[in-house]
Scaffold this motif. Structure first.
Motif, PDB file in Angstrom:
ATOM      1  N   ILE A   1      17.641 -17.071  -1.892  1.00 57.82           N
ATOM      2  CA  ILE A   1      16.342 -17.479  -2.403  1.00 57.82           C
ATOM      3  C   ILE A   1      15.242 -17.132  -1.414  1.00 57.82           C
ATOM      4  N   VAL A   2      15.462 -17.388  -0.146  1.00 61.91           N
ATOM      5  CA  VAL A   2      14.456 -17.125   0.886  1.00 61.91           C
ATOM      6  C   VAL A   2      14.213 -15.631   1.045  1.00 61.91           C
ATOM      7  N   SER A   3      15.217 -14.798   0.826  1.00 63.42           N
ATOM      8  CA  SER A   3      15.067 -13.363   1.049  1.00 63.42           C
ATOM      9  C   SER A   3      14.427 -12.627  -0.121  1.00 63.42           C
ATOM     10  N   VAL A   4      14.067 -13.334  -1.190  1.00 61.59           N
ATOM     11  CA  VAL A   4      13.415 -12.699  -2.327  1.00 61.59           C
ATOM     12  C   VAL A   4      12.069 -12.132  -1.871  1.00 61.59           C
ATOM     13  N   VAL A   5      11.836 -10.872  -2.183  1.00 61.79           N
ATOM     14  CA  VAL A   5      10.598 -10.205  -1.805  1.00 61.79           C
ATOM     15  C   VAL A   5       9.540 -10.484  -2.861  1.00 61.79           C
ATOM     16  N   VAL A   6       8.368 -10.843  -2.405  1.00 63.03           N
ATOM     17  CA  VAL A   6       7.268 -11.123  -3.313  1.00 63.03           C
ATOM     18  C   VAL A   6       6.395  -9.882  -3.425  1.00 63.03           C
ATOM     19  N   ALA A   7       6.196  -9.414  -4.629  1.00 66.79           N
ATOM     20  CA  ALA A   7       5.335  -8.253  -4.864  1.00 66.79           C
ATOM     21  C   ALA A   7       3.883  -8.695  -4.862  1.00 66.79           C
ATOM     22  N   ILE A   8       3.045  -7.907  -4.216  1.00 65.16           N
ATOM     23  CA  ILE A   8       1.622  -8.190  -4.105  1.00 65.16           C
ATOM     24  C   ILE A   8       0.872  -7.176  -4.977  1.00 65.16           C
ATOM     25  N   PRO A   9      -0.011  -7.639  -5.849  1.00 69.79           N
ATOM     26  CA  PRO A   9      -0.752  -6.702  -6.690  1.00 69.79           C
ATOM     27  C   PRO A   9      -1.878  -6.017  -5.912  1.00 69.79           C
ATOM     28  N   GLY A  10      -2.200  -4.799  -6.323  1.00 62.71           N
ATOM     29  CA  GLY A  10      -3.294  -4.056  -5.709  1.00 62.71           C
ATOM     30  C   GLY A  10      -3.599  -2.818  -6.521  1.00 62.71           C
ATOM     31  N   THR A  11      -4.303  -1.886  -5.893  1.00 64.22           N
ATOM     32  CA  THR A  11      -4.591  -0.602  -6.529  1.00 64.22           C
ATOM     33  C   THR A  11      -4.245   0.517  -5.558  1.00 64.22           C
ATOM     34  N   ALA A  12      -3.983   1.686  -6.108  1.00 64.29           N
ATOM     35  CA  ALA A  12      -3.662   2.849  -5.281  1.00 64.29           C
ATOM     36  C   ALA A  12      -4.427   4.071  -5.764  1.00 64.29           C
ATOM     37  N   THR A  13      -4.809   4.875  -4.797  1.00 65.28           N
ATOM     38  CA  THR A  13      -5.402   6.184  -5.019  1.00 65.28           C
ATOM     39  C   THR A  13      -4.499   7.171  -4.285  1.00 65.28           C
ATOM     40  N   PHE A  14      -4.924   8.442  -4.173  1.00 68.29           N
ATOM     41  CA  PHE A  14      -4.115   9.375  -3.381  1.00 68.29           C
ATOM     42  C   PHE A  14      -5.010  10.322  -2.600  1.00 68.29           C
ATOM     43  N   TYR A  15      -4.406  10.927  -1.578  1.00 63.43           N
ATOM     44  CA  TYR A  15      -5.115  11.888  -0.730  1.00 63.43           C
ATOM     45  C   TYR A  15      -4.205  13.067  -0.420  1.00 63.43           C
TER      46      TYR A  15
ATOM     47  N   THR B   1      -6.276  -0.538  -2.410  1.00 57.03           N
ATOM     48  CA  THR B   1      -5.476  -1.259  -1.438  1.00 57.03           C
ATOM     49  C   THR B   1      -4.731  -0.271  -0.559  1.00 57.03           C
ATOM     50  N   ILE B   2      -4.171   0.756  -1.215  1.00 53.89           N
ATOM     51  CA  ILE B   2      -3.364   1.765  -0.525  1.00 53.89           C
ATOM     52  C   ILE B   2      -3.768   3.143  -1.040  1.00 53.89           C
ATOM     53  N   ASP B   3      -3.899   4.084  -0.121  1.00 52.42           N
ATOM     54  CA  ASP B   3      -4.168   5.475  -0.463  1.00 52.42           C
ATOM     55  C   ASP B   3      -2.864   6.221  -0.206  1.00 52.42           C
ATOM     56  N   LEU B   4      -2.146   6.555  -1.269  1.00 50.87           N
ATOM     57  CA  LEU B   4      -0.844   7.211  -1.149  1.00 50.87           C
ATOM     58  C   LEU B   4      -1.003   8.712  -0.933  1.00 50.87           C
ATOM     59  N   SER B   5      -0.012   9.321  -0.293  1.00 51.41           N
ATOM     60  CA  SER B   5       0.005  10.779  -0.271  1.00 51.41           C
ATOM     61  C   SER B   5       0.140  11.252  -1.714  1.00 51.41           C
ATOM     62  N   ARG B   6      -0.297  12.467  -1.968  1.00 55.98           N
ATOM     63  CA  ARG B   6      -0.198  12.998  -3.341  1.00 55.98           C
ATOM     64  C   ARG B   6       1.256  12.974  -3.827  1.00 55.98           C
ATOM     65  N   GLU B   7       2.199  13.297  -2.940  1.00 51.76           N
ATOM     66  CA  GLU B   7       3.619  13.320  -3.309  1.00 51.76           C
ATOM     67  C   GLU B   7       4.122  11.922  -3.685  1.00 51.76           C
ATOM     68  N   ALA B   8       3.715  10.916  -2.926  1.00 55.94           N
ATOM     69  CA  ALA B   8       4.138   9.542  -3.213  1.00 55.94           C
ATOM     70  C   ALA B   8       3.520   9.048  -4.523  1.00 55.94           C
ATOM     71  N   PHE B   9       2.237   9.328  -4.713  1.00 60.38           N
ATOM     72  CA  PHE B   9       1.550   8.939  -5.950  1.00 60.38           C
ATOM     73  C   PHE B   9       2.243   9.583  -7.149  1.00 60.38           C
ATOM     74  N   SER B  10       2.534  10.883  -7.032  1.00 65.10           N
ATOM     75  CA  SER B  10       3.172  11.625  -8.132  1.00 65.10           C
ATOM     76  C   SER B  10       4.556  11.093  -8.469  1.00 65.10           C
ATOM     77  N   ALA B  11       5.217  10.477  -7.499  1.00 65.73           N
ATOM     78  CA  ALA B  11       6.551   9.932  -7.746  1.00 65.73           C
ATOM     79  C   ALA B  11       6.508   8.714  -8.670  1.00 65.73           C
ATOM     80  N   ILE B  12       5.368   8.007  -8.682  1.00 63.20           N
ATOM     81  CA  ILE B  12       5.292   6.792  -9.500  1.00 63.20           C
ATOM     82  C   ILE B  12       4.282   6.866 -10.641  1.00 63.20           C
ATOM     83  N   ALA B  13       3.390   7.884 -10.601  1.00 61.08           N
ATOM     84  CA  ALA B  13       2.354   7.960 -11.645  1.00 61.08           C
ATOM     85  C   ALA B  13       1.824   9.376 -11.793  1.00 61.08           C
TER      86      ALA B  13
END
Length: 127
Positions: free
Chosen positions: A17-31, A102-114
């Motif tokens: 129970i303690v090790s459950v990771v809590v997801a935090i909402p935000g926004t992402a762009t890319f560079y 919140t986070i500026d992802l690399s283009r490759e990372a952004f493309s992996a999820i969106a």
């Protein structure tokens, strides 16, 4: 012996129970330009990287931290930007002052999820 097994089971349950990771909402762009970076200067850190927005930067204390990022939806009229069920793991290597996300992802990372055409997406991230 039964009490010992019960105690071990209870401790294991609490640890799960303690090790459950809590997801935090935000926004992402890319560079697209990865070097130099605020954390590593002219040393390349690969392509699965990200820059921290102002709310995460904290004087650079986040440098080197690894985040798991998942696209959760659009921030604009672009329909269905997310690559459903995909999560990307990125290393924070830079700062993104005033980038609006919140986070500026690399283009490759952004493309992996969106789809990059979306430009800005809603995300959940966890450290």
């Amino acid at each position: 012996m039964s009490k010992m097994c019960s105690l071990v089971t209870l401790l294991a349950s609490v640890a799960c129970i303690v090790s459950v990771v809590v997801a935090i909402p935000g926004t992402a762009t890319f560079y697209n330009s990865y070097v130099p970076s605020a954390c590593y200067g002219n040393t390349p850190e690969g392509t699965m990287i990200a820059a921290a927005g102002d709310q995460l930067w904290d004087g650079g204390k986040i440098c080197g931290k690894v985040l798991k990022v998942t696209c959760t939806g659009p921030t604009n009229p672009f329909p269905h930007p997310c690559n459903e069920g995909k999560t990307v793991t990125v290393k924070i290597v830079d700062q993104c002052p005033n980038c609006g996300g919140t986070i500026d992802l690399s283009r490759e990372a952004f493309s992996a999820i969106a789809n990059p055409v979306a430009g800005v997406i809603k995300i959940d991230y966890a450290m």
